[in-house]
Enzyme design. Structure first.
Site, PDB file in Angstrom:
ATOM      1  N   ARG A  85      67.166  87.278 140.816  1.00 28.06           N
ATOM      2  CA  ARG A  85      66.093  88.237 141.114  1.00 28.06           C
ATOM      3  C   ARG A  85      65.161  87.761 142.237  1.00 28.06           C
ATOM      4  NH1 ARG A  85      65.186  92.107 137.494  1.00 28.06           N
ATOM      5  NH2 ARG A  85      62.986  92.127 138.016  1.00 28.06           N
ATOM      6  N   ARG A 140      67.266  94.832 141.013  1.00 27.06           N
ATOM      7  CA  ARG A 140      68.566  95.524 141.085  1.00 27.06           C
ATOM      8  C   ARG A 140      69.279  95.240 142.400  1.00 27.06           C
ATOM      9  NH1 ARG A 140      66.070 101.027 139.611  1.00 27.06           N
ATOM     10  NH2 ARG A 140      64.221  99.711 139.694  1.00 27.06           N
ATOM     11  N   ASP A 178      59.640  99.078 144.212  1.00 27.73           N
ATOM     12  CA  ASP A 178      60.479  98.829 143.034  1.00 27.73           C
ATOM     13  C   ASP A 178      61.944  98.643 143.436  1.00 27.73           C
ATOM     14  OD1 ASP A 178      61.096  98.505 140.405  1.00 27.73           O
ATOM     15  OD2 ASP A 178      60.900 100.609 139.842  1.00 27.73           O
ATOM     16  N   SER A 238      51.773  93.805 138.725  1.00 27.25           N
ATOM     17  CA  SER A 238      50.999  94.556 137.729  1.00 27.25           C
ATOM     18  C   SER A 238      50.550  93.630 136.597  1.00 27.25           C
ATOM     19  CB  SER A 238      51.853  95.686 137.146  1.00 27.25           C
ATOM     20  OG  SER A 238      52.856  95.142 136.311  1.00 27.25           O
ATOM     21  N   GLU A 257      51.238  94.015 133.659  1.00 22.62           N
ATOM     22  CA  GLU A 257      52.418  93.883 132.781  1.00 22.62           C
ATOM     23  C   GLU A 257      53.421  92.860 133.327  1.00 22.62           C
ATOM     24  OE1 GLU A 257      51.216  96.905 133.803  1.00 22.62           O
ATOM     25  OE2 GLU A 257      50.248  97.377 131.888  1.00 22.62           O
ATOM     26  N   ASN A 258      53.402  92.635 134.654  1.00 20.99           N
ATOM     27  CA  ASN A 258      54.360  91.690 135.249  1.00 20.99           C
ATOM     28  C   ASN A 258      54.171  90.245 134.764  1.00 20.99           C
ATOM     29  OD1 ASN A 258      54.569  93.362 138.495  1.00 20.99           O
ATOM     30  ND2 ASN A 258      55.882  93.542 136.704  1.00 20.99           N
ATOM     31  N   TRP A 259      52.990  89.941 134.174  1.00 25.15           N
ATOM     32  CA  TRP A 259      52.796  88.588 133.620  1.00 25.15           C
ATOM     33  C   TRP A 259      53.792  88.318 132.497  1.00 25.15           C
ATOM     34  CZ3 TRP A 259      50.198  85.434 136.509  1.00 25.15           C
ATOM     35  CH2 TRP A 259      49.064  85.844 137.235  1.00 25.15           C
ATOM     36  N   HIS A 304      63.100  89.570 145.599  1.00 21.70           N
ATOM     37  CA  HIS A 304      61.675  89.529 145.946  1.00 21.70           C
ATOM     38  C   HIS A 304      61.491  88.969 147.353  1.00 21.70           C
ATOM     39  CE1 HIS A 304      60.776  90.802 141.974  1.00 21.70           C
ATOM     40  NE2 HIS A 304      61.061  89.658 141.384  1.00 21.70           N
TER      41      HIS A 304
END
Ligand code: FPP
Length: 246
Positions: free
Chosen positions: A34, A25, A21, A66, A68-70, A38
């Site tokens: 961002r 940031r 994670d 994850s 949720e990352n979609w 990555h």
């Protein structure tokens, strides 16, 4: 003394899982987008994989994407998928040379075709490697994994393949995506967040949790050594008393 030399070979965690994670940031701190975070995160992936293999850790599982990352912006999802394909292409040689087997867990059918194909090509060509298993959690969600498990077992009960009375931990383990992996011994999360975020909920039942404020792209071999040393200082009692253990 070098940090690495303080690690007790006899008490290495057999399975380390990491919630990587802080990429976003980290990029923001550098005044970058961002995606830059990555990209740099892949360097930490490489360092961590190498360090685990060198030490003799048998299983490393990384939360790369994850379910949720979609929901992230389309461009960011595309960048992550592209990075996956390019990293797999780039690192296949390293995986072979270091005798590392690649595996993946998650709702893999939802991945773009290109990612899916590349992933399964690498999984296939490394399947006989035996030094370490590197598992990527991709489009992974632990609750979804548990729902799938319950469904599969229910069907087997209905078809008289399993009787309901015989359902135990080992039957559940055999039906999870992680069926061939031992329980997690050490769970690391970077970036200062202290949450599990739907990662390996069943498998971390007795894991030691290690949270560090280091952002993932800054995570190096030295940080991994620190986490393992901290793990080795802790007493794992599995519900027993200290006296029972000694
Ligand atoms: C979390 O940081 C990181 C991710 C969602 C993706 C992790 C992916 C990589 C390190 C690159 C590709 C992986 C492999 C296995 C080659 P975040 O974006 O949530 O950061 P933030 O919380 O600071 O916004």
């Amino acid at each position: 003394m070098e940090l690495k030399n303080s690690i007790l070979k006899k008490r290495l965690p057999k399975h380390i899982a990491i919630i990587m994670d802080g990429n976003g940031r980290w990029a923001k701190q550098q005044g970058m987008i961002r995606a830059f975070g990555h990209e740099n995160g892949t360097k930490s992936v490489k360092q961590t994989v190498e360090a685990c293999a060198e030490l003799g850790v048998e299983n490393l599982t990384l939360y790369a994407f994850s379910t949720e990352n979609w929901n992230r912006p389309k461009l960011e999802v595309q960048t992550l998928m592209k990075l996956l394909v390019s990293s797999l292409k780039k690192e296949i040689k390293t995986l072979q040379e270091n005798n590392i087997k690649l595996s993946a867990i998650g709702s893999l059918g939802t991945l773009p075709k290109k990612v899916h194909n590349e992933l399964f090509q690498v999984i296939e060509s490394t399947k006989h490697n035996s030094r370490m298993t590197l598992t990527l959690a991709l489009s992974y969600g632990s609750r979804e994994e548990i729902i799938n498990t319950v469904k599969e077992i229910s069907i087997k009960v209905k078809n008289n393949i399993i009787s309901a009375e015989n359902i135990d931990e080992s039957i559940i383990n055999e039906h999870l995506y992680t069926q061939n992996l031992p329980d997690v011994d050490l769970l690391i999360r970077t970036s200062g967040e202290q949450r599990i975020s739907n990662f390996l909920l069943w498998q971390i039942a007795y894991a030691e949790l290690y949270f560090t404020s280091v952002l993932w792209p800054d995570f190096t071999k030295q940080h991994l050594y620190e986490a393992i040393i901290e793990y080795q200082k802790r007493e794992r009692r599995f519900g027993k008393t200290s006296e029972q253990l000694s």
